[in-house]
Design an enzyme around this catalytic site. Structure first.
Site, mmCIF file in Angstrom:
data_model
loop_
_atom_site.group_PDB
_atom_site.id
_atom_site.type_symbol
_atom_site.label_atom_id
_atom_site.label_comp_id
_atom_site.label_asym_id
_atom_site.label_seq_id
_atom_site.Cartn_x
_atom_site.Cartn_y
_atom_site.Cartn_z
ATOM 1 N N HIS A 17 0.842 -1.208 0.000
ATOM 2 C CA HIS A 17 0.000 0.000 0.000
ATOM 3 C C HIS A 17 0.877 1.258 0.000
ATOM 4 O O HIS A 17 0.629 2.199 -0.756
ATOM 5 C CB HIS A 17 -0.876 0.056 1.261
ATOM 6 C CG HIS A 17 -1.915 -1.014 1.378
ATOM 7 N ND1 HIS A 17 -2.129 -1.720 2.534
ATOM 8 C CD2 HIS A 17 -2.812 -1.486 0.486
ATOM 9 C CE1 HIS A 17 -3.125 -2.580 2.359
ATOM 10 N NE2 HIS A 17 -3.550 -2.476 1.121
ATOM 11 N N LYS A 41 -14.590 -6.006 6.028
ATOM 12 C CA LYS A 41 -14.493 -7.470 6.092
ATOM 13 C C LYS A 41 -14.429 -7.768 7.579
ATOM 14 O O LYS A 41 -14.931 -6.993 8.376
ATOM 15 C CB LYS A 41 -13.234 -7.943 5.353
ATOM 16 C CG LYS A 41 -13.139 -7.402 3.935
ATOM 17 C CD LYS A 41 -11.716 -7.578 3.370
ATOM 18 C CE LYS A 41 -11.543 -6.775 2.087
ATOM 19 N NZ LYS A 41 -10.143 -6.615 1.691
ATOM 20 N N ARG A 90 -2.244 -6.194 -8.281
ATOM 21 C CA ARG A 90 -1.224 -7.215 -8.017
ATOM 22 C C ARG A 90 -1.227 -8.315 -9.070
ATOM 23 O O ARG A 90 -0.203 -8.824 -9.458
ATOM 24 C CB ARG A 90 -1.463 -7.838 -6.639
ATOM 25 C CG ARG A 90 -1.066 -6.935 -5.513
ATOM 26 C CD ARG A 90 -1.682 -7.357 -4.233
ATOM 27 N NE ARG A 90 -3.119 -7.108 -4.265
ATOM 28 C CZ ARG A 90 -3.901 -7.139 -3.203
ATOM 29 N NH1 ARG A 90 -3.406 -7.453 -2.033
ATOM 30 N NH2 ARG A 90 -5.178 -6.876 -3.307
ATOM 31 N N SER A 128 -3.073 -7.429 3.088
ATOM 32 C CA SER A 128 -3.322 -7.304 4.531
ATOM 33 C C SER A 128 -3.675 -8.673 5.104
ATOM 34 O O SER A 128 -3.257 -9.009 6.216
ATOM 35 C CB SER A 128 -4.461 -6.328 4.799
ATOM 36 O OG SER A 128 -4.101 -5.036 4.377
HETATM 37 P P1 ADP Z 1 -5.804 -5.871 0.817
HETATM 38 O O1 ADP Z 1 -6.214 -6.503 -0.476
HETATM 39 O O2 ADP Z 1 -4.351 -5.982 1.108
HETATM 40 O O3 ADP Z 1 -6.716 -6.177 1.996
HETATM 41 P P2 ADP Z 1 -7.089 -3.258 0.468
HETATM 42 O O4 ADP Z 1 -8.447 -3.798 0.281
HETATM 43 O O5 ADP Z 1 -6.867 -2.318 1.594
HETATM 44 O O6 ADP Z 1 -5.929 -4.330 0.611
HETATM 45 O O7 ADP Z 1 -6.557 -2.634 -0.892
HETATM 46 C C1 ADP Z 1 -6.584 -1.303 -1.225
HETATM 47 C C2 ADP Z 1 -5.971 -1.105 -2.595
HETATM 48 O O8 ADP Z 1 -4.575 -1.415 -2.533
HETATM 49 C C3 ADP Z 1 -6.527 -1.968 -3.711
HETATM 50 O O9 ADP Z 1 -6.501 -1.187 -4.891
HETATM 51 C C4 ADP Z 1 -5.528 -3.106 -3.790
HETATM 52 O O10 ADP Z 1 -5.519 -3.676 -5.086
HETATM 53 C C5 ADP Z 1 -4.239 -2.356 -3.521
HETATM 54 N N1 ADP Z 1 -3.161 -3.195 -2.995
HETATM 55 C C6 ADP Z 1 -3.212 -3.990 -1.897
HETATM 56 N N2 ADP Z 1 -2.026 -4.610 -1.696
HETATM 57 C C7 ADP Z 1 -1.196 -4.187 -2.691
HETATM 58 C C8 ADP Z 1 0.152 -4.476 -3.055
HETATM 59 N N3 ADP Z 1 0.890 -5.356 -2.369
HETATM 60 N N4 ADP Z 1 0.683 -3.851 -4.154
HETATM 61 C C9 ADP Z 1 -0.090 -3.009 -4.860
HETATM 62 N N5 ADP Z 1 -1.367 -2.700 -4.588
HETATM 63 C C10 ADP Z 1 -1.928 -3.284 -3.510
#
Ligand code: ADP
Length: 163
Positions: A17, A41, A90, A128
């Site tokens: 992130h 979630k 990703r 996460s």
């Molecule tokens: P997670 O999937 O880790 O629970 P979130 O729902 O908080 O994360 O994701 C928020 C945004 O960050 C989304 O656009 C998700 O695709 C992106 N994201 C999450 N992890 C990564 C990563 N390792 N590299 C790039 N983008 C990411």
């Protein structure tokens, strides 16, 4: 002024992130990172805690603001004067859902564009949820979350598991 929103659940913020936040901040005058309360979630951290961790790990990036909202994202973006949503990608599995969301968001708010930033190669595996899973097994978290929060993520998981 170009304003972008980077929405997510950030439970907790990972190095993946943070990489997206920094890269977005280099492209826009202002980036609002928004903890979306409606995309709930099964949370480990409550929303104020997520906001607080995001603030600490981004405090050196002047054009980044941290917020949280329970509004519909398209409406939140309009209210905040943002013209763009930033999403990290990703894998192809992220793409399908995000592509659909981008179309819906533009329908709801015709001025709203979505841009996708490809994940940095060494963070493509990172989420996460995988971070929380590793914390359950007390694997050191330094490679997964920013150094400032690694200890408290482990402590929170330990507390949740009654350790
Ligand atoms: P997670 O999937 O880790 O629970 P979130 O729902 O908080 O994360 O994701 C928020 C945004 O960050 C989304 O656009 C998700 O695709 C992106 N994201 C999450 N992890 C990564 C990563 N390792 N590299 C790039 N983008 C990411």
């Amino acid at each position: 002024m170009s304003v972008a929103i980077y929405p997510g659940s950030f439970d907790p913020v990972t190095k993946g992130h943070l990489d997206i936040i920094k890269r977005a901040a280099a492209q826009f005058d202002k980036v609002i990172v928004c903890v979306m309360v409606n995309s709930e979630k099964n949370g480990l951290f409550d929303h104020p805690e997520r906001v607080d961790m995001l603030r600490r790990v981004t405090r050196d990036i002047p054009n980044v603001e941290i917020d949280s909202s329970n509004e519909l994202l398209a409406h939140y973006a309009k209210r905040r004067g943002a013209t763009c949503l930033v999403k990290g990608l990703r894998a192809m599995s992220d793409f399908e859902k995000e592509f659909q969301m981008a179309i819906i968001n533009r329908k709801l708010n015709p001025g709203l564009e979505t841009i996708f930033l490809p994940s940095r190669q060494n963070y493509t595996y990172l989420s996460s949820s995988i971070t929380k899973e590793l914390a359950m097994y007390q694997v050191p978290l330094d490679a997964f979350v920013p150094a400032e929060i690694a200890e408290e993520v482990q402590a929170k998981m330990d507390e949740r598991l009654g350790r």
